[in-house]
Design a protein around this motif. Structure first.
Motif, PDB file in Angstrom:
ATOM      1  N   LYS A   3       0.837  -1.202   0.000  1.00 18.31           N
ATOM      2  CA  LYS A   3       0.000   0.000   0.000  1.00 18.31           C
ATOM      3  C   LYS A   3       0.876   1.257   0.000  1.00 18.31           C
ATOM      4  N   SER A   4       0.482   2.253  -0.773  1.00 16.62           N
ATOM      5  CA  SER A   4       1.216   3.520  -0.830  1.00 16.62           C
ATOM      6  C   SER A   4       1.127   4.242   0.504  1.00 16.62           C
ATOM      7  N   VAL A   5       2.234   4.835   0.926  1.00 17.52           N
ATOM      8  CA  VAL A   5       2.241   5.591   2.166  1.00 17.52           C
ATOM      9  C   VAL A   5       1.329   6.822   2.053  1.00 17.52           C
ATOM     10  N   LEU A   6       1.136   7.329   0.840  1.00 14.27           N
ATOM     11  CA  LEU A   6       0.277   8.502   0.674  1.00 14.27           C
ATOM     12  C   LEU A   6      -1.160   8.220   1.087  1.00 14.27           C
ATOM     13  N   SER A   7      -1.658   7.046   0.763  1.00 13.36           N
ATOM     14  CA  SER A   7      -3.027   6.716   1.165  1.00 13.36           C
ATOM     15  C   SER A   7      -3.139   6.648   2.680  1.00 13.36           C
ATOM     16  N   GLU A   8      -2.082   6.218   3.335  1.00 13.74           N
ATOM     17  CA  GLU A   8      -2.082   6.176   4.802  1.00 13.74           C
ATOM     18  C   GLU A   8      -1.946   7.582   5.401  1.00 13.74           C
ATOM     19  N   LEU A   9      -1.138   8.419   4.786  1.00 15.81           N
ATOM     20  CA  LEU A   9      -0.930   9.772   5.306  1.00 15.81           C
ATOM     21  C   LEU A   9      -2.221  10.586   5.324  1.00 15.81           C
ATOM     22  N   PHE A  10      -2.987  10.492   4.247  1.00 16.65           N
ATOM     23  CA  PHE A  10      -4.159  11.347   4.068  1.00 16.65           C
ATOM     24  C   PHE A  10      -5.483  10.613   4.273  1.00 16.65           C
ATOM     25  N   LYS A  11      -5.439   9.494   4.971  1.00 18.25           N
ATOM     26  CA  LYS A  11      -6.603   8.618   5.111  1.00 18.25           C
ATOM     27  C   LYS A  11      -7.806   9.291   5.776  1.00 18.25           C
ATOM     28  N   GLU A  14      -8.394  13.635  10.604  1.00 19.93           N
ATOM     29  CA  GLU A  14      -7.578  13.670  11.823  1.00 19.93           C
ATOM     30  C   GLU A  14      -6.106  13.491  11.484  1.00 19.93           C
ATOM     31  N   ARG A  15      -5.804  12.573  10.575  1.00 15.16           N
ATOM     32  CA  ARG A  15      -4.417  12.348  10.171  1.00 15.16           C
ATOM     33  C   ARG A  15      -3.843  13.582   9.467  1.00 15.16           C
ATOM     34  N   VAL A  16      -4.649  14.222   8.647  1.00  8.20           N
ATOM     35  CA  VAL A  16      -4.191  15.430   7.972  1.00  8.20           C
ATOM     36  C   VAL A  16      -3.902  16.518   9.000  1.00  8.20           C
ATOM     37  N   ARG A  17      -4.749  16.647  10.023  1.00 14.25           N
ATOM     38  CA  ARG A  17      -4.522  17.627  11.090  1.00 14.25           C
ATOM     39  C   ARG A  17      -3.217  17.343  11.816  1.00 14.25           C
ATOM     40  N   ILE A  18      -2.973  16.082  12.135  1.00 18.74           N
ATOM     41  CA  ILE A  18      -1.729  15.696  12.807  1.00 18.74           C
ATOM     42  C   ILE A  18      -0.536  16.021  11.917  1.00 18.74           C
ATOM     43  N   LEU A  43      -4.152   7.136  18.287  1.00 23.41           N
ATOM     44  CA  LEU A  43      -4.023   7.501  16.881  1.00 23.41           C
ATOM     45  C   LEU A  43      -2.719   8.250  16.632  1.00 23.41           C
ATOM     46  N   VAL A  44      -2.430   9.220  17.469  1.00 21.53           N
ATOM     47  CA  VAL A  44      -1.205  10.009  17.287  1.00 21.53           C
ATOM     48  C   VAL A  44       0.024   9.115  17.409  1.00 21.53           C
ATOM     49  N   SER A  45       0.056   8.229  18.380  1.00 20.84           N
ATOM     50  CA  SER A  45       1.199   7.322  18.546  1.00 20.84           C
ATOM     51  C   SER A  45       1.408   6.459  17.304  1.00 20.84           C
ATOM     52  N   ARG A  46       0.332   5.854  16.811  1.00 17.96           N
ATOM     53  CA  ARG A  46       0.437   5.019  15.596  1.00 17.96           C
ATOM     54  C   ARG A  46       0.873   5.846  14.391  1.00 17.96           C
ATOM     55  N   TYR A  47       0.288   7.010  14.264  1.00 14.33           N
ATOM     56  CA  TYR A  47       0.575   7.856  13.111  1.00 14.33           C
ATOM     57  C   TYR A  47       2.017   8.376  13.142  1.00 14.33           C
TER      58      TYR A  47
END
Length: 185
Positions: A3-11, A14-18, A43-47
């Protein structure tokens, strides 16, 4: 296929805010990110581990520092442009509007100022007030002091002749947010 890291980054939003927070306010801890973004500690720890694993951050103990590499600069630049597209509107009296400097390059920090340009057919002193409003509005949305450069084709030609380093950097780093681009002059 991985899986592309981009899909995970912007999923998620909340992730975009972080991501936006960490990219601009480095170094950061999970605790500071949680407090600033209103997201859960889990969420923050995983991200943050995801960001670290993929080279966006470096972790030292509990502290994460944003890395400046090709991919992280591109992501930060995308975040900036996305934010600015909602914050900056092409005024009816202008031919074009854009950003240059650290926000356009993805090197901005929490203390960076926002550098905008506005392209007009002709400069008149009565443009100062509406131009200042555009800058103030954008700066309030982004949370940064704004510098606004009013440009005409003549001013661009003059900069090209009298201040080649600034002109080259302005055109090279500039991102047009609406209307005409300055790289055609």
């Amino acid at each position: 296929m991985e899986k592309s890291v981009l899909s995970e980054l912007f999923k998620t939003e909340e992730r975009v805010r972080i991501l936006r927070y960490v990219a601009e306010r480095s170094p950061a801890t999970v605790t500071t990110v949680v407090a600033a973004t209103g997201t859960s500690k889990a969420l923050v720890s995983r991200y943050m581990r995801l960001l670290s694993r993929n080279g966006f951050c470096t972790q030292r103990g509990r502290v994460y520092a944003w890395n400046e590499n090709a991919r992280s600069l591109a992501v930060k630049r995308l975040l900036n442009i996305d934010l600015l597209m909602t914050a900056v509107v092409l005024p009816e009296w202008a031919r074009g509007i854009g950003v240059y400097g650290s926000y356009a390059e993805g090197t901005n920090t929490a203390g960076s100022d926002l550098d905008l340009w506005v392209l007009v057919d002709a400069y008149t002193p009565d443009l100062e007030v509406p131009a200042a409003r555009v800058g103030k509005s954008a700066g309030a949305t982004v949370g940064a002091e704004t510098n606004l450069l009013i440009l005409t084709s003549e001013r661009l030609s003059d900069l090209r002749e009298t201040d080649q380093p600034f002109y080259t950097n302005l055109v090279r780093s500039s991102v047009t947010l609406g209307g005409a681009s300055i790289d055609i002059y």
